[in-house]
Scaffold this motif. Structure first.
Motif, mmCIF file in Angstrom:
data_model
loop_
_atom_site.group_PDB
_atom_site.id
_atom_site.type_symbol
_atom_site.label_atom_id
_atom_site.label_comp_id
_atom_site.label_asym_id
_atom_site.label_seq_id
_atom_site.Cartn_x
_atom_site.Cartn_y
_atom_site.Cartn_z
ATOM 1 N N LEU A 102 15.684 -21.352 18.054
ATOM 2 C CA LEU A 102 16.391 -22.436 17.366
ATOM 3 C C LEU A 102 15.408 -23.501 16.879
ATOM 4 O O LEU A 102 15.783 -24.367 16.087
ATOM 5 C CB LEU A 102 17.415 -23.087 18.303
ATOM 6 C CG LEU A 102 18.572 -22.206 18.778
ATOM 7 C CD1 LEU A 102 19.439 -22.977 19.776
ATOM 8 C CD2 LEU A 102 19.425 -21.723 17.607
ATOM 9 N N PHE A 103 14.177 -23.412 17.333
ATOM 10 C CA PHE A 103 13.189 -24.445 17.034
ATOM 11 C C PHE A 103 11.873 -23.826 16.562
ATOM 12 O O PHE A 103 10.854 -23.890 17.246
ATOM 13 C CB PHE A 103 12.960 -25.323 18.272
ATOM 14 C CG PHE A 103 14.226 -25.944 18.799
ATOM 15 C CD1 PHE A 103 14.726 -27.099 18.230
ATOM 16 C CD2 PHE A 103 14.922 -25.352 19.842
ATOM 17 C CE1 PHE A 103 15.904 -27.664 18.697
ATOM 18 C CE2 PHE A 103 16.101 -25.914 20.321
ATOM 19 C CZ PHE A 103 16.600 -27.071 19.744
ATOM 20 N N PRO A 104 11.874 -23.220 15.374
ATOM 21 C CA PRO A 104 10.682 -22.515 14.883
ATOM 22 C C PRO A 104 9.457 -23.409 14.710
ATOM 23 O O PRO A 104 8.327 -22.925 14.804
ATOM 24 C CB PRO A 104 11.143 -21.930 13.546
ATOM 25 C CG PRO A 104 12.335 -22.729 13.151
ATOM 26 C CD PRO A 104 12.997 -23.120 14.433
ATOM 27 N N LYS A 105 9.651 -24.699 14.467
ATOM 28 C CA LYS A 105 8.501 -25.586 14.264
ATOM 29 C C LYS A 105 7.654 -25.736 15.522
ATOM 30 O O LYS A 105 6.481 -26.114 15.435
ATOM 31 C CB LYS A 105 8.969 -26.953 13.769
ATOM 32 C CG LYS A 105 9.472 -26.937 12.331
ATOM 33 C CD LYS A 105 9.787 -28.342 11.839
ATOM 34 C CE LYS A 105 10.240 -28.318 10.381
ATOM 35 N NZ LYS A 105 10.552 -29.681 9.882
ATOM 36 N N MET A 106 8.239 -25.439 16.682
ATOM 37 C CA MET A 106 7.460 -25.500 17.916
ATOM 38 C C MET A 106 6.300 -24.517 17.870
ATOM 39 O O MET A 106 5.287 -24.708 18.533
ATOM 40 C CB MET A 106 8.350 -25.219 19.131
ATOM 41 C CG MET A 106 9.330 -26.336 19.466
ATOM 42 S SD MET A 106 10.264 -26.010 20.990
ATOM 43 C CE MET A 106 8.955 -26.130 22.223
ATOM 44 N N PHE A 107 6.444 -23.468 17.066
ATOM 45 C CA PHE A 107 5.419 -22.428 17.024
ATOM 46 C C PHE A 107 4.333 -22.698 15.992
ATOM 47 O O PHE A 107 3.468 -21.846 15.763
ATOM 48 C CB PHE A 107 6.082 -21.067 16.787
ATOM 49 C CG PHE A 107 6.865 -20.593 17.978
ATOM 50 C CD1 PHE A 107 6.265 -19.854 18.977
ATOM 51 C CD2 PHE A 107 8.196 -20.942 18.121
ATOM 52 C CE1 PHE A 107 6.976 -19.451 20.094
ATOM 53 C CE2 PHE A 107 8.927 -20.535 19.235
ATOM 54 C CZ PHE A 107 8.312 -19.792 20.222
ATOM 55 N N ASP A 108 4.360 -23.890 15.405
ATOM 56 C CA ASP A 108 3.257 -24.287 14.524
ATOM 57 C C ASP A 108 1.937 -24.289 15.286
ATOM 58 O O ASP A 108 0.874 -24.103 14.700
ATOM 59 C CB ASP A 108 3.518 -25.669 13.930
ATOM 60 C CG ASP A 108 4.620 -25.656 12.878
ATOM 61 O OD1 ASP A 108 5.049 -24.553 12.490
ATOM 62 O OD2 ASP A 108 5.059 -26.747 12.468
ATOM 63 N N ALA A 109 2.038 -24.520 16.611
ATOM 64 C CA ALA A 109 0.834 -24.536 17.448
ATOM 65 C C ALA A 109 0.125 -23.188 17.463
ATOM 66 O O ALA A 109 -1.078 -23.107 17.769
ATOM 67 C CB ALA A 109 1.188 -24.944 18.878
ATOM 68 N N MET A 110 0.840 -22.119 17.111
ATOM 69 C CA MET A 110 0.228 -20.785 17.123
ATOM 70 C C MET A 110 -0.807 -20.628 16.012
ATOM 71 O O MET A 110 -1.541 -19.635 15.982
ATOM 72 C CB MET A 110 1.300 -19.699 16.977
ATOM 73 C CG MET A 110 2.370 -19.721 18.063
ATOM 74 S SD MET A 110 1.721 -19.554 19.742
ATOM 75 C CE MET A 110 1.086 -17.899 19.704
ATOM 76 N N SER A 111 -0.872 -21.579 15.104
ATOM 77 C CA SER A 111 -1.843 -21.494 14.005
ATOM 78 C C SER A 111 -3.222 -21.998 14.417
ATOM 79 O O SER A 111 -4.156 -21.978 13.617
ATOM 80 C CB SER A 111 -1.344 -22.301 12.800
ATOM 81 O OG SER A 111 -1.280 -23.686 13.111
#
Length: 226
Positions: free
Chosen positions: A8-17
């Motif tokens: 529900l919160f895809p922006k949390m995975f920006d850290a994967m970059s």
């Protein structure tokens, strides 16, 4: 390796970059995408994905319909290993990470609130995994831990194929202490053997240090070492 995270919160995975995983994504070693479950909600006005639990109780439960439709849109032919991050799952370990790294396609469902409708698990999930005996507000942080730990065993992710072989848990023991320049800092010196250039003695020192640290901090691990 293809990795799809449903959240529900895809922006949390920006850290994967960032860092090692980020480099692996940029060079194509990892194919990663965070998929927004809300886009698959039948409620096209509010994109609602949760509701009150049947039988009463605190909090909200993620609905089965958006999860089911999202998973089957991403993986219509069940080509992915489907995982749900859950405190009820099997505890994640180094062994689990190595096993998941052998999968060509990995799908991870992140729950939130009080969890997901059990029917989503029964219909769509292959395996439940927990990162420890505690509860997080959602599965996103747990999913990041699983991805990071597992991806390190995928060929081409680490700069050296040997990088993970001396790490904690690789051979059953915790990792030995590491040092770098300067040779002395605030009165603390690097052990002389590490400066000696004698690789045989260095290896011996490191093995002994690993055993001592494991015995002192995680004696339970010794039961699984032959």
């Amino acid at each position: 390796m293809k990795i799809r995270v449903l959240t529900l919160f895809p922006k949390m995975f920006d850290a994967m970059s960032e860092s090692i995983i980020g480099r692996a994504i940029k060079n194509g070693t990892l194919d990663f995408e965070a998929v927004d479950i809300r886009e698959y909600s039948a409620d096209k006005k509010h994109f609602k994905c949760d509701d009150a639990p049947y039988g009463g109780g605190a909090g909200m439960v993620m609905c089965v319909q958006p999860i089911y439709d999202c998973i089957n849109a991403v993986d219509p032919n069940h080509e992915y290993k489907r995982i749900y991050m859950s405190p009820k799952g099997e505890t994640f370990t180094d062994k689990t990470a190595r096993r998941l790294a052998e999968c060509d396609n990995l799908l991870i469902l992140c729950g939130h609130y009080e969890g997901v409708d059990e029917r989503a698990i029964e219909l769509c999930i292959d395996e439940e995994i927990s990162v420890g005996d505690y509860v997080l507000s959602g599965g996103e942080i747990a999913a990041m831990a699983v991805i990071d730990a597992s991806a390190r065993f995928v060929d081409g992710v680490l700069g050296s194929a040997l990088s993970h072989e001396d790490e904690s848990f690789a051979n059953g023991y915790l990792e030995y202490p590491q040092y770098t320049r300067p040779p002395e800092f605030m009165g603390l010196k690097v052990p002389e053997v590490l400066l000696s250039g004698d690789h045989k003695e260095v290896d011996k020192f490191r093995r002994e240090q690993s055993k001592q640290i494991t015995r002192a901090r995680r004696a339970d691990l010794l039961d699984s070492i032959d």
